[in-house]
Design a protein around this motif. Structure first.
Motif, PDB file in Angstrom:
ATOM      1  N   LEU A  59       0.792  -1.229   0.000  1.00 31.38           N
ATOM      2  CA  LEU A  59       0.000   0.000   0.000  1.00 31.38           C
ATOM      3  C   LEU A  59       0.825   1.282   0.000  1.00 31.38           C
ATOM      4  CD1 LEU A  59      -2.713  -1.031   2.632  1.00 31.38           C
ATOM      5  CD2 LEU A  59      -2.924  -1.087   0.133  1.00 31.38           C
ATOM      6  N   GLY A  60       2.138   1.142   0.165  1.00 32.24           N
ATOM      7  CA  GLY A  60       2.994   2.317   0.136  1.00 32.24           C
ATOM      8  C   GLY A  60       3.422   2.787   1.517  1.00 32.24           C
ATOM      9  N   PRO A  61       4.451   3.635   1.568  1.00 34.02           N
ATOM     10  CA  PRO A  61       5.043   4.036   2.846  1.00 34.02           C
ATOM     11  C   PRO A  61       4.134   4.869   3.741  1.00 34.02           C
ATOM     12  CG  PRO A  61       6.013   5.264   1.017  1.00 34.02           C
ATOM     13  CD  PRO A  61       5.189   4.182   0.412  1.00 34.02           C
ATOM     14  N   GLU A  62       3.291   5.707   3.159  1.00 37.19           N
ATOM     15  CA  GLU A  62       2.440   6.570   3.996  1.00 37.19           C
ATOM     16  C   GLU A  62       1.457   5.747   4.814  1.00 37.19           C
ATOM     17  OE1 GLU A  62      -0.586  10.418   3.688  1.00 37.19           O
ATOM     18  OE2 GLU A  62       0.412   9.658   1.886  1.00 37.19           O
ATOM     19  N   VAL A  63       0.793   4.795   4.166  1.00 35.08           N
ATOM     20  CA  VAL A  63      -0.145   3.930   4.882  1.00 35.08           C
ATOM     21  C   VAL A  63       0.599   3.084   5.917  1.00 35.08           C
ATOM     22  CG1 VAL A  63      -1.753   1.989   4.676  1.00 35.08           C
ATOM     23  CG2 VAL A  63      -1.814   3.849   3.012  1.00 35.08           C
ATOM     24  N   ALA A  64       1.742   2.549   5.520  1.00 38.35           N
ATOM     25  CA  ALA A  64       2.510   1.697   6.428  1.00 38.35           C
ATOM     26  C   ALA A  64       2.926   2.447   7.686  1.00 38.35           C
ATOM     27  CB  ALA A  64       3.744   1.147   5.709  1.00 38.35           C
ATOM     28  N   GLN A  65       3.355   3.692   7.520  1.00 37.51           N
ATOM     29  CA  GLN A  65       3.825   4.450   8.680  1.00 37.51           C
ATOM     30  C   GLN A  65       2.684   4.987   9.542  1.00 37.51           C
ATOM     31  OE1 GLN A  65       6.719   4.553   9.975  1.00 37.51           O
ATOM     32  NE2 GLN A  65       7.610   3.373   8.298  1.00 37.51           N
ATOM     33  N   ASN A  66       1.505   5.151   8.968  1.00 38.55           N
ATOM     34  CA  ASN A  66       0.390   5.708   9.738  1.00 38.55           C
ATOM     35  C   ASN A  66      -0.522   4.660  10.352  1.00 38.55           C
ATOM     36  OD1 ASN A  66       1.126   8.391   9.283  1.00 38.55           O
ATOM     37  ND2 ASN A  66       0.019   8.485   7.333  1.00 38.55           N
ATOM     38  N   THR A  67      -0.366   3.396   9.975  1.00 35.11           N
ATOM     39  CA  THR A  67      -1.224   2.332  10.499  1.00 35.11           C
ATOM     40  C   THR A  67      -0.698   1.838  11.838  1.00 35.11           C
ATOM     41  OG1 THR A  67      -1.878   1.615   8.287  1.00 35.11           O
ATOM     42  CG2 THR A  67      -2.157   0.022  10.077  1.00 35.11           C
ATOM     43  N   ARG A  68      -1.556   1.841  12.836  1.00 39.96           N
ATOM     44  CA  ARG A  68      -1.143   1.359  14.155  1.00 39.96           C
ATOM     45  C   ARG A  68      -1.174  -0.158  14.206  1.00 39.96           C
ATOM     46  NH1 ARG A  68      -4.138   5.420  18.408  1.00 39.96           N
ATOM     47  NH2 ARG A  68      -5.964   4.935  17.140  1.00 39.96           N
ATOM     48  N   ILE A  69      -0.128  -0.732  14.798  1.00 47.62           N
ATOM     49  CA  ILE A  69      -0.027  -2.172  14.973  1.00 47.62           C
ATOM     50  C   ILE A  69       0.150  -2.438  16.466  1.00 47.62           C
ATOM     51  CG2 ILE A  69       1.149  -4.296  14.296  1.00 47.62           C
ATOM     52  CD1 ILE A  69       2.315  -2.782  11.902  1.00 47.62           C
ATOM     53  N   LEU A  70      -0.808  -3.147  17.052  1.00 47.67           N
ATOM     54  CA  LEU A  70      -0.812  -3.437  18.483  1.00 47.67           C
ATOM     55  C   LEU A  70      -0.237  -4.818  18.745  1.00 47.67           C
ATOM     56  CD1 LEU A  70      -4.466  -2.294  19.315  1.00 47.67           C
ATOM     57  CD2 LEU A  70      -2.409  -0.875  19.049  1.00 47.67           C
ATOM     58  N   TYR A  71       0.298  -5.001  19.956  1.00 50.34           N
ATOM     59  CA  TYR A  71       0.727  -6.329  20.384  1.00 50.34           C
ATOM     60  C   TYR A  71      -0.236  -6.862  21.426  1.00 50.34           C
ATOM     61  CZ  TYR A  71       3.024 -10.166  22.671  1.00 50.34           C
ATOM     62  OH  TYR A  71       3.262 -11.406  23.199  1.00 50.34           O
ATOM     63  N   GLY A  72      -0.612  -8.127  21.294  1.00 47.48           N
ATOM     64  CA  GLY A  72      -1.457  -8.771  22.296  1.00 47.48           C
ATOM     65  C   GLY A  72      -0.896 -10.137  22.648  1.00 47.48           C
ATOM     66  N   GLY A  73      -0.879 -10.457  23.893  1.00 51.79           N
ATOM     67  CA  GLY A  73      -0.376 -11.761  24.321  1.00 51.79           C
ATOM     68  C   GLY A  73       0.247 -11.675  25.694  1.00 51.79           C
TER      69      GLY A  73
END
Length: 261
Positions: A207-221
């Protein structure tokens, strides 16, 4: 932009998944217990069972906490007994929804395509989906982490890519290694960061760098107050999807403090 600045541009999110737990009395005590810890530095969400959406919505009225549902149907309505549509959730004021949690994949045989369709329905309806991905212990030991994550993530990205073009992409990803959910075993911060970086790289490629940098990725476990600070300090980890510790106002408050830094 430095790695630190890239991370700082993504506001931390602490999301509590209550799973199939709760009662009117315990819900109220839990919410009132952690509310004093909430401010505008960290986004906080709670995901309660369907029967408590009305109660939790009222408890959180005019508060800085978003409340969500634990699942949603990809269908708009009809003969789907037991399912709940996006429009139904919106009537309660729901802003976020979990899709593809490993327990739904395991116990309800949800495929990655089905999860992707739910994510599409949520975004189309103005609700933010938190899409869960993660591998089992056997898959990790077999060296299949990247392949498994890709098989779960790619259908979602492919079907939701149209929202990037329309400017309505609002998806959150949660990496939850199945072997660390409810087991007390936590992926090391380094293990978690490695997978988060891989997910972000995949978003970048698709999807490109802008989407990648703005998408939040959470950790669960098995995130707890004692390990949250070290986990959240990693550059590609933007908060947590919290299970057991979300049922304790003290523990959840401690995790919110850890996210604040």
């Amino acid at each position: 932009m430095s790695e630190t600045n890239k991370q700082n541009s993504r506001k931390k999110l602490v999301a509590g998944n209550w799973k199939m737990n709760g009662s009117f009395d315990s819900n109220e005590a839990l919410v009132l217990g952690f509310l004093p810890e909430v401010d505008d530095q960290v986004d906080v969400s709670v995901f309660c069972p369907f029967p408590y959406l009305s109660q939790v919505g009222k408890l959180l009225e005019d508060q800085r906490v978003t409340f969500g549902a634990q699942d949603v149907s990809a269908k708009p309505g009809g003969a789907y007994t037991g399912d709940v549509s996006v429009d139904m959730l919106k009537e309660f004021g729901v802003k976020q929804v979990l899709v593809g949690h490993s327990e739904r994949r395991q116990y309800h045989a949800e495929s990655s395509v089905a999860v992707a369709e739910k994510a599409v329905a949520a975004i189309q309806g103005g609700i933010t989906p938190i899409v869960c991905v993660g591998e089992t212990l056997a898959e990790r030991e077999a060296g299949k982490v990247e392949a498994v994550i890709a098989s779960q993530l790619d259908p979602v990205v492919e079907r939701c890519s149209k929202f990037v073009e329309s400017g309505t992409w609002n998806l959150v990803i949660a990496y939850e290694p199945v072997w660390a959910i409810g087991t007390g075993v936590t992926a090391s911060p380094e293990q978690a960061q490695e997978v988060h970086a891989m997910i972000r790289a995949r978003l970048n490629a698709m999807l490109g760098p802008e989407v990648a940098q703005n998408t939040r990725i959470l950790y669960g476990g098995s995130v707890k107050p004692g390990n949250a600070s070290e986990i959240f300090a990693k550059v590609d980890i933007d908060g947590g999807l919290i299970g057991g510790a979300a049922l304790s106002s003290d523990d959840f408050s401690g995790i919110i403090r850890a996210a604040r830094g």
